[in-house]
Design a protein around this motif. Structure first.
Motif, PDB file in Angstrom:
ATOM      1  N   GLU A 173      43.509  20.666  47.501  1.00  0.00           N
ATOM      2  CA  GLU A 173      43.644  22.062  47.087  1.00  0.00           C
ATOM      3  C   GLU A 173      42.290  22.641  46.677  1.00  0.00           C
ATOM      4  O   GLU A 173      41.978  23.798  46.986  1.00  0.00           O
ATOM      5  CB  GLU A 173      44.637  22.182  45.927  1.00  0.00           C
ATOM      6  CG  GLU A 173      46.072  21.820  46.271  1.00  0.00           C
ATOM      7  CD  GLU A 173      46.727  22.807  47.227  1.00  0.00           C
ATOM      8  OE1 GLU A 173      46.202  23.937  47.379  1.00  0.00           O
ATOM      9  OE2 GLU A 173      47.755  22.454  47.829  1.00  0.00           O
ATOM     10  N   LEU A 228      44.359  27.633  41.819  1.00  0.00           N
ATOM     11  CA  LEU A 228      44.106  29.062  41.995  1.00  0.00           C
ATOM     12  C   LEU A 228      44.053  29.804  40.663  1.00  0.00           C
ATOM     13  O   LEU A 228      43.159  30.624  40.431  1.00  0.00           O
ATOM     14  CB  LEU A 228      45.158  29.686  42.907  1.00  0.00           C
ATOM     15  CG  LEU A 228      45.104  29.279  44.377  1.00  0.00           C
ATOM     16  CD1 LEU A 228      46.099  30.087  45.195  1.00  0.00           C
ATOM     17  CD2 LEU A 228      43.700  29.453  44.945  1.00  0.00           C
ATOM     18  N   ASP A 268      45.454  14.574  46.300  1.00  0.00           N
ATOM     19  CA  ASP A 268      46.226  15.784  46.601  1.00  0.00           C
ATOM     20  C   ASP A 268      45.615  17.005  45.914  1.00  0.00           C
ATOM     21  O   ASP A 268      45.533  18.088  46.508  1.00  0.00           O
ATOM     22  CB  ASP A 268      47.682  15.618  46.151  1.00  0.00           C
ATOM     23  CG  ASP A 268      48.459  14.663  47.038  1.00  0.00           C
ATOM     24  OD1 ASP A 268      48.023  14.436  48.190  1.00  0.00           O
ATOM     25  OD2 ASP A 268      49.496  14.137  46.587  1.00  0.00           O
ATOM     26  N   LYS A 299      40.883  30.773  49.767  1.00  0.00           N
ATOM     27  CA  LYS A 299      41.919  31.426  48.969  1.00  0.00           C
ATOM     28  C   LYS A 299      41.381  32.298  47.839  1.00  0.00           C
ATOM     29  O   LYS A 299      42.142  33.046  47.229  1.00  0.00           O
ATOM     30  CB  LYS A 299      42.861  30.360  48.382  1.00  0.00           C
ATOM     31  CG  LYS A 299      43.589  29.544  49.450  1.00  0.00           C
ATOM     32  CD  LYS A 299      44.498  28.487  48.845  1.00  0.00           C
ATOM     33  CE  LYS A 299      45.224  27.689  49.929  1.00  0.00           C
ATOM     34  NZ  LYS A 299      46.138  26.669  49.358  1.00  0.00           N
ATOM     35  N   GLN A 301      40.113  23.835  49.425  1.00  0.00           N
ATOM     36  CA  GLN A 301      40.602  25.050  50.088  1.00  0.00           C
ATOM     37  C   GLN A 301      40.278  26.317  49.301  1.00  0.00           C
ATOM     38  O   GLN A 301      40.606  27.419  49.742  1.00  0.00           O
ATOM     39  CB  GLN A 301      42.117  24.959  50.292  1.00  0.00           C
ATOM     40  CG  GLN A 301      42.562  23.890  51.273  1.00  0.00           C
ATOM     41  CD  GLN A 301      44.072  23.855  51.418  1.00  0.00           C
ATOM     42  OE1 GLN A 301      44.715  24.866  51.699  1.00  0.00           O
ATOM     43  NE2 GLN A 301      44.663  22.689  51.208  1.00  0.00           N
ATOM     44  N   GLU A 321      48.711  23.759  43.760  1.00  0.00           N
ATOM     45  CA  GLU A 321      47.989  24.941  44.243  1.00  0.00           C
ATOM     46  C   GLU A 321      47.778  25.953  43.128  1.00  0.00           C
ATOM     47  O   GLU A 321      46.696  26.518  42.972  1.00  0.00           O
ATOM     48  CB  GLU A 321      48.738  25.600  45.398  1.00  0.00           C
ATOM     49  CG  GLU A 321      47.997  26.823  45.957  1.00  0.00           C
ATOM     50  CD  GLU A 321      48.775  27.555  47.028  1.00  0.00           C
ATOM     51  OE1 GLU A 321      48.153  28.028  48.003  1.00  0.00           O
ATOM     52  OE2 GLU A 321      50.010  27.672  46.891  1.00  0.00           O
ATOM     53  N   ARG A 322      48.808  26.177  42.316  1.00  0.00           N
ATOM     54  CA  ARG A 322      48.686  27.164  41.243  1.00  0.00           C
ATOM     55  C   ARG A 322      47.750  26.668  40.144  1.00  0.00           C
ATOM     56  O   ARG A 322      47.072  27.465  39.495  1.00  0.00           O
ATOM     57  CB  ARG A 322      50.058  27.501  40.669  1.00  0.00           C
ATOM     58  CG  ARG A 322      50.951  28.229  41.644  1.00  0.00           C
ATOM     59  CD  ARG A 322      51.205  29.663  41.222  1.00  0.00           C
ATOM     60  NE  ARG A 322      50.016  30.471  41.116  1.00  0.00           N
ATOM     61  CZ  ARG A 322      49.471  31.137  42.128  1.00  0.00           C
ATOM     62  NH1 ARG A 322      50.009  31.073  43.321  1.00  0.00           N
ATOM     63  NH2 ARG A 322      48.403  31.878  41.936  1.00  0.00           N
TER      64      ARG A 322
END
Length: 349
Positions: free
Chosen positions: A173, A29, A169, A180, A176, A25-26
């Motif tokens: 992310e 993002l 995977d 976010k 999404q 995720e990081r």
């Protein structure tokens, strides 16, 4: 095309540094955040996927198709390859930018190496690929983050992050991102005037805090347009707070509640206020952050104990009348928390 040359850059960061907080995720993002206009000194940020040999915007990509590459890019001023070697950020004093610590690029690269993600950075006239250099220091085996740099003689407008052969995977992310990163979300509604913390200053170079309603119905806390955490609140909030944790996984609770209180008192739309008041009467014991913002928050500086006491606040709508969040008695849980806090304080004194 100018002269080309190859060299290596070493950092002081090991691959274990902050690894518990930096996963897929990081990578996504912070990978995107580095290209936001406030951070890149540009005007646009784009996320593109290469599918069937063609680059398409994220919103037009097909989740059922195989993605060959992910590209995050901007049209900003770019940055020097030497910035990859040090913990320094030219954005640290910029109230608008997301990045403040100079760690983002390095920690994204370190996390990519740990997770087997093939990533490279492009800017100005160079391309950087991260690699791990094994070393033994003080009897400890470590892996130091390093980069190979190729100066290719080209002059790229802006900067670019490229990820090749992403896993399923990682792609989950990526899809999404619109939920976010607000700059890539076109389905939210702003429910307040911009609040900078210094009054309603439309021309101030300070990130404006906002109350928002997300199109997907989620309630989320954003800091400068990037998700930090889910929020137990009636609305979502995008706050211009500085000095949050470098991992950007949470923000100071009191500062968040102070911002929500200010937004509700002076900047929220009548519709937003009516929604909050409706909740206050239909769910008087609800634990929403909008209610907590009007608690009497007393904190013992020596022991970090916070006492919450419900207060009453009256909203005025001008000609539309007024309404109030009523004072209510403490719940049983709140009474128990107060007793436990008092006992803990007595024990420490």
């Amino acid at each position: 095309m100018g002269e080309t040359r190859n060299y290596k850059i070493e950092t002081s960061i090991t691959l274990d540094y902050r690894k518990s907080a930096w996963g897929l995720e990081r990578i996504v993002l912070d990978g995107v955040a580095n290209h936001l206009p406030e951070d890149s000194n540009g005007t646009n940020v784009a996320v593109k996927l290469k599918q069937d040999g063609q680059y398409v915007p994220l919103k037009q990509a097909d989740p059922q198709k195989q993605t060959e590459e992910i590209v995050f890019e901007d049209d900003g001023s770019g940055y020097d390859a030497g910035m990859l070697s040090i913990l320094f950020s030219s954005k640290g004093a910029d109230e608008l930018s997301v990045g403040q610590f100079g760690e983002g690029l390095k920690l994204v690269a370190a996390s990519a190496l740990r997770n087997g993600v093939e990533i490279e950075y492009h800017s100005r006239n160079w391309v950087a690929n991260p690699f791990a250099k094994p070393e033994r220091i003080g009897g400890h085996d470590i892996e130091k983050l390093c980069f190979t740099i190729q100066e290719n003689g080209f002059d790229l407008d802006g900067s670019r992050t490229v990820i090749r052969n992403p896993s399923d995977d990682l792609m989950r992310e990526v899809y999404q991102i619109p939920d976010k990163v607000l700059a890539l979300n076109d389905s939210y509604e702003v429910m307040s005037k911009d609040f900078t913390g210094f009054g309603f200053l439309s021309d101030a170079k300070i990130y404006p805090s906002r109350m928002i309603r997300l199109g997907n119905g989620d309630t989320t806390l954003f800091i400068k347009g990037v998700k930090v955490q889910d929020s137990q609140s009636i609305f979502s909030y995008d706050l211009g707070l500085n000095n949050i944790t470098p991992d950007r996984i949470f923000a100071d609770r009191d500062r968040v509640l102070d911002s929500i209180e200010n937004l509700l008192k002076d900047y929220a739309s009548p519709e937003a206020i009516k929604t909050v008041l409706s909740k206050a009467f239909s769910e008087p014991e609800g634990n929403y952050q909008e209610f907590q913002a009007f608690y009497n928050r007393k904190q013992d500086k020596g022991f970090g104990i916070t006492e919450f006491e419900p207060l009453e606040y009256t909203f005025e709508f001008g000609k539309e009348g007024y309404g109030r969040i009523p004072r209510r008695p403490l719940t049983w849980e709140e009474k128990q928390q107060r007793k436990e806090a008092e006992l803990e304080l007595k024990a420490k004194t």
